[in-house]
Design a protein around this motif. Sequence first.
Motif, PDB file in Angstrom:
ATOM      1  N   ILE A   1       0.874  -1.183   0.000  1.00  0.00           N
ATOM      2  CA  ILE A   1       0.000   0.000   0.000  1.00  0.00           C
ATOM      3  C   ILE A   1       0.904   1.223   0.000  1.00  0.00           C
ATOM      4  N   ARG A   2       0.649   2.149  -0.903  1.00  0.00           N
ATOM      5  CA  ARG A   2       1.585   3.263  -1.088  1.00  0.00           C
ATOM      6  C   ARG A   2       0.983   4.598  -0.639  1.00  0.00           C
ATOM      7  N   TRP A   3       1.851   5.491  -0.227  1.00  0.00           N
ATOM      8  CA  TRP A   3       1.486   6.844   0.203  1.00  0.00           C
ATOM      9  C   TRP A   3       1.590   7.772  -1.001  1.00  0.00           C
ATOM     10  N   GLU A   4       0.526   8.488  -1.281  1.00  0.00           N
ATOM     11  CA  GLU A   4       0.533   9.461  -2.373  1.00  0.00           C
ATOM     12  C   GLU A   4       0.042  10.801  -1.839  1.00  0.00           C
ATOM     13  N   GLN A   5       0.552  11.857  -2.444  1.00  0.00           N
ATOM     14  CA  GLN A   5       0.117  13.201  -2.075  1.00  0.00           C
ATOM     15  C   GLN A   5      -0.355  13.925  -3.329  1.00  0.00           C
ATOM     16  N   GLU A   6      -1.374  14.750  -3.138  1.00  0.00           N
ATOM     17  CA  GLU A   6      -1.848  15.587  -4.236  1.00  0.00           C
ATOM     18  C   GLU A   6      -2.398  16.886  -3.653  1.00  0.00           C
ATOM     19  N   GLU A   7      -2.385  17.911  -4.474  1.00  0.00           N
ATOM     20  CA  GLU A   7      -2.912  19.193  -4.043  1.00  0.00           C
ATOM     21  C   GLU A   7      -4.410  19.227  -4.338  1.00  0.00           C
ATOM     22  N   ILE A   8      -5.183  19.480  -3.286  1.00  0.00           N
ATOM     23  CA  ILE A   8      -6.639  19.566  -3.413  1.00  0.00           C
ATOM     24  C   ILE A   8      -7.075  20.888  -2.813  1.00  0.00           C
ATOM     25  N   ASP A   9      -7.697  21.729  -3.616  1.00  0.00           N
ATOM     26  CA  ASP A   9      -8.149  23.059  -3.171  1.00  0.00           C
ATOM     27  C   ASP A   9      -7.023  23.844  -2.501  1.00  0.00           C
ATOM     28  N   GLY A  10      -5.850  23.767  -3.081  1.00  0.00           N
ATOM     29  CA  GLY A  10      -4.712  24.535  -2.579  1.00  0.00           C
ATOM     30  C   GLY A  10      -4.026  23.947  -1.364  1.00  0.00           C
ATOM     31  N   LYS A  11      -4.450  22.751  -0.942  1.00  0.00           N
ATOM     32  CA  LYS A  11      -3.846  22.109   0.230  1.00  0.00           C
ATOM     33  C   LYS A  11      -3.251  20.775  -0.196  1.00  0.00           C
ATOM     34  N   LEU A  12      -2.094  20.459   0.328  1.00  0.00           N
ATOM     35  CA  LEU A  12      -1.461  19.184   0.054  1.00  0.00           C
ATOM     36  C   LEU A  12      -2.097  18.123   0.946  1.00  0.00           C
ATOM     37  N   GLU A  13      -2.690  17.128   0.320  1.00  0.00           N
ATOM     38  CA  GLU A  13      -3.343  16.036   1.043  1.00  0.00           C
ATOM     39  C   GLU A  13      -2.597  14.747   0.751  1.00  0.00           C
ATOM     40  N   GLY A  14      -2.573  13.854   1.722  1.00  0.00           N
ATOM     41  CA  GLY A  14      -1.918  12.568   1.549  1.00  0.00           C
ATOM     42  C   GLY A  14      -2.894  11.431   1.755  1.00  0.00           C
ATOM     43  N   PHE A  15      -2.674  10.332   1.022  1.00  0.00           N
ATOM     44  CA  PHE A  15      -3.573   9.184   1.077  1.00  0.00           C
ATOM     45  C   PHE A  15      -2.771   7.896   0.962  1.00  0.00           C
ATOM     46  N   TRP A  16      -3.178   6.881   1.707  1.00  0.00           N
ATOM     47  CA  TRP A  16      -2.648   5.537   1.517  1.00  0.00           C
ATOM     48  C   TRP A  16      -3.491   4.909   0.430  1.00  0.00           C
ATOM     49  N   CYS A  17      -2.840   4.417  -0.634  1.00  0.00           N
ATOM     50  CA  CYS A  17      -3.545   3.985  -1.841  1.00  0.00           C
ATOM     51  C   CYS A  17      -3.214   2.552  -2.235  1.00  0.00           C
ATOM     52  N   CYS A  18      -4.169   1.935  -2.909  1.00  0.00           N
ATOM     53  CA  CYS A  18      -3.975   0.624  -3.513  1.00  0.00           C
ATOM     54  C   CYS A  18      -2.849   0.737  -4.544  1.00  0.00           C
ATOM     55  N   PRO A  19      -1.939  -0.248  -4.597  1.00  0.00           N
ATOM     56  CA  PRO A  19      -0.831  -0.174  -5.546  1.00  0.00           C
ATOM     57  C   PRO A  19      -1.192  -0.581  -6.975  1.00  0.00           C
ATOM     58  N   THR A  20      -2.420  -1.048  -7.191  1.00  0.00           N
ATOM     59  CA  THR A  20      -2.824  -1.480  -8.527  1.00  0.00           C
ATOM     60  C   THR A  20      -2.983  -0.268  -9.438  1.00  0.00           C
ATOM     61  N   PRO A  21      -2.343  -0.274 -10.607  1.00  0.00           N
ATOM     62  CA  PRO A  21      -2.468   0.871 -11.526  1.00  0.00           C
ATOM     63  C   PRO A  21      -3.934   1.166 -11.876  1.00  0.00           C
ATOM     64  N   ASP A  22      -4.262   2.448 -11.908  1.00  0.00           N
ATOM     65  CA  ASP A  22      -5.606   2.948 -12.242  1.00  0.00           C
ATOM     66  C   ASP A  22      -6.694   2.581 -11.229  1.00  0.00           C
ATOM     67  N   CYS A  23      -6.323   2.076 -10.073  1.00  0.00           N
ATOM     68  CA  CYS A  23      -7.315   1.792  -9.029  1.00  0.00           C
ATOM     69  C   CYS A  23      -7.387   2.994  -8.100  1.00  0.00           C
ATOM     70  N   ASP A  24      -8.604   3.353  -7.689  1.00  0.00           N
ATOM     71  CA  ASP A  24      -8.750   4.501  -6.784  1.00  0.00           C
ATOM     72  C   ASP A  24      -9.084   4.070  -5.356  1.00  0.00           C
ATOM     73  N   GLY A  25      -8.778   2.804  -5.015  1.00  0.00           N
ATOM     74  CA  GLY A  25      -8.964   2.336  -3.640  1.00  0.00           C
ATOM     75  C   GLY A  25      -8.000   3.044  -2.711  1.00  0.00           C
ATOM     76  N   ARG A  26      -8.534   3.538  -1.591  1.00  0.00           N
ATOM     77  CA  ARG A  26      -7.716   4.293  -0.641  1.00  0.00           C
ATOM     78  C   ARG A  26      -8.027   3.878   0.787  1.00  0.00           C
ATOM     79  N   GLY A  27      -6.968   3.744   1.553  1.00  0.00           N
ATOM     80  CA  GLY A  27      -7.113   3.591   2.995  1.00  0.00           C
ATOM     81  C   GLY A  27      -7.306   2.175   3.491  1.00  0.00           C
ATOM     82  N   PHE A  28      -6.373   1.724   4.320  1.00  0.00           N
ATOM     83  CA  PHE A  28      -6.510   0.445   4.997  1.00  0.00           C
ATOM     84  C   PHE A  28      -7.672   0.548   5.976  1.00  0.00           C
ATOM     85  N   GLY A  29      -8.615  -0.363   5.862  1.00  0.00           N
ATOM     86  CA  GLY A  29      -9.803  -0.330   6.707  1.00  0.00           C
ATOM     87  C   GLY A  29     -10.917   0.508   6.111  1.00  0.00           C
TER      88      GLY A  29
END
Length: 120
Positions: free
Chosen positions: A39-67
């Motif tokens: 499970i990988r950590w990714e960051q992206e800017e959302i509404d001018g704020k840097l947000e981080g998410f734990w994401c599924c490692p499968t390409p093109d999958c938008d699954g996020r967050g253990f649990g």
Amino acid sequence: MSDPIRPDPDPDADPFRPPAIPTDVCCLHCQQEYPSYLIRWEQEEIDGKLEGFWCCPTPDCDGRGFGFDIFPTDPEWQDPEGRLQMSWGDDDDEDDEFDDPDDSDDEHDSDFTPNDDLPW
């Protein structure tokens, strides 16, 4: 004036981080199974704020967050950190909305049978 970008979110403080002890997991979005350490950590800017998410490692999958979207495959798995409470089996305290109709009790019995003529 837009909000300044805050400092990097802390992946170790994120409540949806993978477990400290790796376990096999499955993503609800892509149905792929893999070890939780992928499970990988990714960051992206959302509404001018840097947000981080734990994401599924499968390409093109938008699954996020253990649990949240990513769960252990072992129904006996227990979170040693106590963050995630899993319930895989039947809970006797819950009402079973979809009981077998043949198991009805006398309280719900009726004189109506499917072959009766309907009054309308």
